[in-house]
Design a protein around this motif. Sequence first.
Motif, mmCIF file in Angstrom:
data_model
loop_
_atom_site.group_PDB
_atom_site.id
_atom_site.type_symbol
_atom_site.label_atom_id
_atom_site.label_comp_id
_atom_site.label_asym_id
_atom_site.label_seq_id
_atom_site.Cartn_x
_atom_site.Cartn_y
_atom_site.Cartn_z
ATOM 1 N N VAL A 167 0.856 -1.185 0.000
ATOM 2 C CA VAL A 167 0.000 0.000 0.000
ATOM 3 C C VAL A 167 0.892 1.236 0.000
ATOM 4 C CG1 VAL A 167 -1.835 1.243 1.202
ATOM 5 C CG2 VAL A 167 -1.817 -1.264 1.197
ATOM 6 N N PHE A 168 0.928 1.923 -1.126
ATOM 7 C CA PHE A 168 1.845 3.039 -1.333
ATOM 8 C C PHE A 168 1.260 4.343 -0.812
ATOM 9 C CE2 PHE A 168 2.864 6.716 -4.017
ATOM 10 C CZ PHE A 168 4.226 6.807 -3.806
ATOM 11 N N CYS A 169 2.102 5.128 -0.118
ATOM 12 C CA CYS A 169 1.760 6.469 0.325
ATOM 13 C C CYS A 169 2.776 7.428 -0.302
ATOM 14 C CB CYS A 169 1.807 6.557 1.843
ATOM 15 S SG CYS A 169 1.384 8.180 2.516
ATOM 16 N N ILE A 170 2.345 8.615 -0.689
ATOM 17 C CA ILE A 170 3.202 9.541 -1.420
ATOM 18 C C ILE A 170 4.488 9.862 -0.666
ATOM 19 C CG2 ILE A 170 2.017 11.570 -0.500
ATOM 20 C CD1 ILE A 170 3.369 11.217 -4.080
ATOM 21 N N ASN A 171 4.433 9.880 0.680
ATOM 22 C CA ASN A 171 5.656 10.208 1.410
ATOM 23 C C ASN A 171 6.651 9.057 1.465
ATOM 24 O OD1 ASN A 171 4.531 8.524 3.329
ATOM 25 N ND2 ASN A 171 4.140 10.137 4.839
ATOM 26 N N ASP A 172 6.297 7.904 0.889
ATOM 27 C CA ASP A 172 7.253 6.798 0.815
ATOM 28 C C ASP A 172 8.465 7.171 -0.035
ATOM 29 O OD1 ASP A 172 5.443 5.441 2.322
ATOM 30 O OD2 ASP A 172 4.866 4.000 0.782
ATOM 31 N N ILE A 173 8.284 8.047 -1.020
ATOM 32 C CA ILE A 173 9.409 8.477 -1.841
ATOM 33 C C ILE A 173 10.365 9.322 -1.008
ATOM 34 C CG2 ILE A 173 10.082 9.687 -3.949
ATOM 35 C CD1 ILE A 173 8.440 7.145 -4.397
ATOM 36 N N ARG A 174 9.803 10.181 -0.185
ATOM 37 C CA ARG A 174 10.654 10.967 0.714
ATOM 38 C C ARG A 174 11.388 10.056 1.691
ATOM 39 N NH1 ARG A 174 9.422 16.348 4.381
ATOM 40 N NH2 ARG A 174 11.066 15.968 5.899
ATOM 41 N N VAL A 298 -0.969 -1.009 -4.255
ATOM 42 C CA VAL A 298 -2.255 -0.378 -3.982
ATOM 43 C C VAL A 298 -2.017 1.104 -3.722
ATOM 44 C CG1 VAL A 298 -4.263 -0.307 -2.457
ATOM 45 C CG2 VAL A 298 -3.173 -2.503 -2.989
ATOM 46 N N LEU A 299 -2.749 1.973 -4.439
ATOM 47 C CA LEU A 299 -2.668 3.413 -4.229
ATOM 48 C C LEU A 299 -3.786 3.846 -3.299
ATOM 49 C CD1 LEU A 299 -1.955 4.583 -7.893
ATOM 50 C CD2 LEU A 299 -0.328 3.908 -6.119
ATOM 51 N N LEU A 300 -3.444 4.631 -2.298
ATOM 52 C CA LEU A 300 -4.420 5.088 -1.312
ATOM 53 C C LEU A 300 -5.517 5.946 -1.948
ATOM 54 C CD1 LEU A 300 -1.968 6.068 1.563
ATOM 55 C CD2 LEU A 300 -3.669 4.238 1.654
ATOM 56 N N PRO A 301 -6.663 6.040 -1.301
ATOM 57 C CA PRO A 301 -7.782 6.809 -1.867
ATOM 58 C C PRO A 301 -7.658 8.310 -1.639
ATOM 59 C CG PRO A 301 -8.465 5.828 0.194
ATOM 60 C CD PRO A 301 -7.081 5.316 -0.078
ATOM 61 N N THR A 302 -6.431 8.819 -1.528
ATOM 62 C CA THR A 302 -6.203 10.238 -1.270
ATOM 63 C C THR A 302 -6.007 11.041 -2.547
ATOM 64 O OG1 THR A 302 -3.822 9.889 -1.111
ATOM 65 C CG2 THR A 302 -5.099 9.683 0.925
ATOM 66 N N GLY A 303 -5.694 10.389 -3.652
ATOM 67 C CA GLY A 303 -5.438 11.085 -4.902
ATOM 68 C C GLY A 303 -3.975 11.339 -5.165
ATOM 69 N N VAL A 318 -1.533 -2.562 -10.585
ATOM 70 C CA VAL A 318 -1.815 -1.436 -9.695
ATOM 71 C C VAL A 318 -3.310 -1.380 -9.419
ATOM 72 C CG1 VAL A 318 -1.745 1.067 -9.427
ATOM 73 C CG2 VAL A 318 0.162 -0.124 -10.538
ATOM 74 N N ILE A 319 -3.659 -1.242 -8.145
ATOM 75 C CA ILE A 319 -5.047 -1.045 -7.734
ATOM 76 C C ILE A 319 -5.156 0.373 -7.194
ATOM 77 C CG2 ILE A 319 -6.894 -1.787 -6.187
ATOM 78 C CD1 ILE A 319 -5.602 -4.560 -6.180
ATOM 79 N N ASP A 320 -5.822 1.231 -7.921
ATOM 80 C CA ASP A 320 -5.945 2.645 -7.557
ATOM 81 C C ASP A 320 -7.244 2.838 -6.776
ATOM 82 O OD1 ASP A 320 -6.166 5.372 -7.377
ATOM 83 O OD2 ASP A 320 -5.673 5.773 -9.477
ATOM 84 N N LEU A 321 -7.126 2.888 -5.453
ATOM 85 C CA LEU A 321 -8.326 3.013 -4.623
ATOM 86 C C LEU A 321 -9.000 4.366 -4.800
ATOM 87 C CD1 LEU A 321 -7.404 1.293 -1.230
ATOM 88 C CD2 LEU A 321 -8.766 0.395 -3.123
#
Length: 424
Positions: A167-174, A298-303, A318-321
Amino acid sequence: MGFAAVKSWVLNTLTVLVSILVTFAIAEALLRTLYPKYEYAADARFQADSLRITTRPPNARRTVHHPDTRAPHLVIYNNHGMRQHRDFGLHDLKDATNVGFFGDSYMENMGLPAPYSFTEPLDYLLNRSGRDFNVLNFGQSGYGTDQSFLAYKHADLSATLDQVFYVFCINDIRNIYENDLFYLNQSGELQRNPALATPWWIKLISRLHLTYLLQDGYNRVRPRKNDWEGLDARILQEKHADKRVRKRMRSDRAKSVGSSIREGTDNPDVTRSLAVFQALLEKWQTLAAANGARFYVVLLPTGNGSLVKEFIPDNIPVIDLYARFAATTPDYDYKDWHFENDRHWAEAANRLAAGTLYRDIAAQAELDALPASRVDQLLYTYYSAFDLGWMPAAQAEPVNRNDGELKRIADRYAELDAAPAPVD
């Protein structure tokens, strides 16, 4: 300076220091009692890990409060250090279909009672098929792609998993930039840096709510351009180690990793971190395939996840929630689905995720997926088993709540809640 003068100076200095400490102690106590907003940032408890920087201790438990209602609930780590209120042994997994979820605080879901984390109602739905399923939650707060990958690589149960979801979160890149656990050599091969220990003083001040109050105030007055979503940019977390890593973490370069992704600007740190991100996903997929598992992102439902969607290798499903939720929920906006006092997804969003991911897993496992109306009924039955202060909207059709079935649900998904606390 005479002895009397020295003695007076020492006493005055001690008086000032004690007064400062007492003032800070009173301020900390009042902040924790009257404005406990920073509880989750300050109360993260990890243990040092030579492979992943930090990990959760097995067989530990404590009380945490809901971000909005302040209702207390248990946070229990099972025999594998997973935030799941039931233990797993190899005998439990041997003849079942096993599904593992990896990720950060969105997966660990500390703000919710464990039965409301989407992995548990998802497990319940899958087991209505007549086949045995286990959905395992490997999420740990503060993890990025790097530590999540290492969690899979070194977990005792990884070889038992049939499906693996990151489950990927955008701050994982940071996190990849900050942690500096991996880099690509001149040949483009993924290389490992050693994990680092945490200094004692970081452990100490990372426990203080005052630390996060000061940081929050600073984030509010500085230009928003370089802000990383306020408290999500916690500059003091136990996972960070020596001066080099702390300097990377606190630098404007680290902050700009997030803003550069959002704004689409050129940034060499983002470029390198994204390259490591891609290499980690490729390596993870290879390891999962070697274990006989299918790997998904899995992409979070935050956009925000869609900002890096193009960087996910084409051969990785990829599952884009966010897209799924928006397609099925009128006027979908993530702000309506997270806690009022915390940006993590709340109970209703977890319920929606359970029903959404159920269809993907059922298809991969070659199950005949239940119709949406039946899924809603089953989820209503599931939530009826827990007297924890939240229930989804009533269903159109009545649901037969059999007391025996409700007890079986509670016994499975809150197995450890009634157990005595382990002796330290």
